[in-house]
Design a protein around this motif. Sequence first.
Motif, PDB file in Angstrom:
ATOM      1  N   THR A 102       0.809  -1.223   0.000  1.00  0.00           N
ATOM      2  CA  THR A 102       0.000   0.000   0.000  1.00  0.00           C
ATOM      3  C   THR A 102       0.843   1.273   0.000  1.00  0.00           C
ATOM      4  N   SER A 345     -11.048   2.599   2.963  1.00  0.00           N
ATOM      5  CA  SER A 345     -10.683   1.709   1.864  1.00  0.00           C
ATOM      6  C   SER A 345     -11.832   0.774   1.563  1.00  0.00           C
ATOM      7  N   TYR A 381      -4.910  -0.253  -6.159  1.00  0.00           N
ATOM      8  CA  TYR A 381      -3.961  -1.316  -5.863  1.00  0.00           C
ATOM      9  C   TYR A 381      -4.464  -2.652  -6.383  1.00  0.00           C
ATOM     10  N   LEU A 389      -0.926  -5.191  -1.174  1.00  0.00           N
ATOM     11  CA  LEU A 389      -1.455  -4.289  -2.187  1.00  0.00           C
ATOM     12  C   LEU A 389      -0.320  -3.507  -2.826  1.00  0.00           C
TER      13      LEU A 389
END
Length: 469
Positions: A102, A345, A381, A389
Amino acid sequence: MFLHLLSLRPALGAVLLLASALGPAAPAQANGQAGGQAGGQAGGASDEPGALMAQAFDYAYPLVAMGRLRAASLGAGTDASPSPAWQHRRELADPARREVTTPNVDTLYSLLWLDLRQGPVELSLPDMAGRYHSLAFIDMVGNNFAMLGRRLNGTRSSRHVLVGPDWPGPMPKAARVIRAPSNDVLVLARILVDGPQDLPAVHALQDQLVAQPLAAAPRPPVWDAAPPLGPTPQAFVDLANRMLERNPPPAYEQALLGRLAAVGLCGAACAWDRLSPALQAQWTQSLPTLLAGLKTAAFSAGRTVNGWRYGQANLGQFGTDYRYRASTALSGLLALEPVESVYPSTGVDAQGLALSGAHRYRLRLPAGGLPVNAFWSLSMYEVEPDGRLFFSANALRRYAIGDRTPGLQVAADGAVDLTIQHEAPATPEQARNWLPAPQGAFRLVLRAYEPRAALLDGQITLPAVERLD
């Protein structure tokens, strides 16, 4: 940006991730359902070995995470107490970089590890000329115990002195003094960068971050050999105790540590080799189950609205919510507190179906725009089989879209329609607001820096991702 604890590598890229808190006085109380659960887990009165081990695991996990992070950054073979030196991330992430799950393309990071047993340290910040920046001061259990930056201090140059919890000397008068609750401290700086062309300007600002010792107070290192960093139960227990030895817990946790000593967690007086064979066997048997349970907790904490997962209000300043503190150390170590940034998210559409590049989607951000004082961005992602991710390669080389994206099309009322799909949109107008998706499963993370009250208190939430085909 998130850090996966079990995949640390000894490089700066492997110690950056996704984001004040407890002082030496009484702790904040746990909030919400997870907080109540944590009180029973890590603060409960049960002395049954299995329950104590679960409590010890929750309490110790952030200490182990920060200990491994510190060793990865400074080198595992030394005590790592040199003169303070900033470590700077100089490049923007792209699909080729796979060290850290991420990543983001909004800020560059700089890290400063301090051992305040050596004495106070003066920090000098340059004039940021209006640019967003923040410096999070993080203790060894992941609390943001202090914060500097545009939101709180403006952007002019400034001086600050950081002292340890037991520093007895006089306080400097010409700078703000910040007293840390732990001897080991991580200072994590984020500086906004507007694309590759802006990198030289940000590099110049990074180079003007200065850390200078003020007074020497040498003390013998707590460990003079490589700390235990392996995935074994022995390494987990021993590293947690070494971190506690370096950073004694606050007074309000002494009773808890007194109980947890029965399963091997108390600091200098505890070690794996001092545990009975029965307790060693129980740790060996229990640790995989405890890790699996923590992973489940990490992805269920907070609230879900329209498919978007929001963190709890006590993110980054956990108080006695040891369960949430531990789950955050697994999934979002070094996360900022919500007043500085929120990170909703999602991996599902409005029907609850998994997002996939096999379909086309639209995300309609609300009229009036997202209520932030700094900026927002939406990152794309691809999802790896192990859950990590990463950015996905695409023709635009666009891995995030936000209010600073050149050419972003905004309606007269401030609404923004984002096109999310793998194939290029049919029209140039749609392409302006296109966030390219990978062919397979993907996840979206929105970052909103300096969020306003309406976003913090839930008056304004993100709409569900709408599937178009």
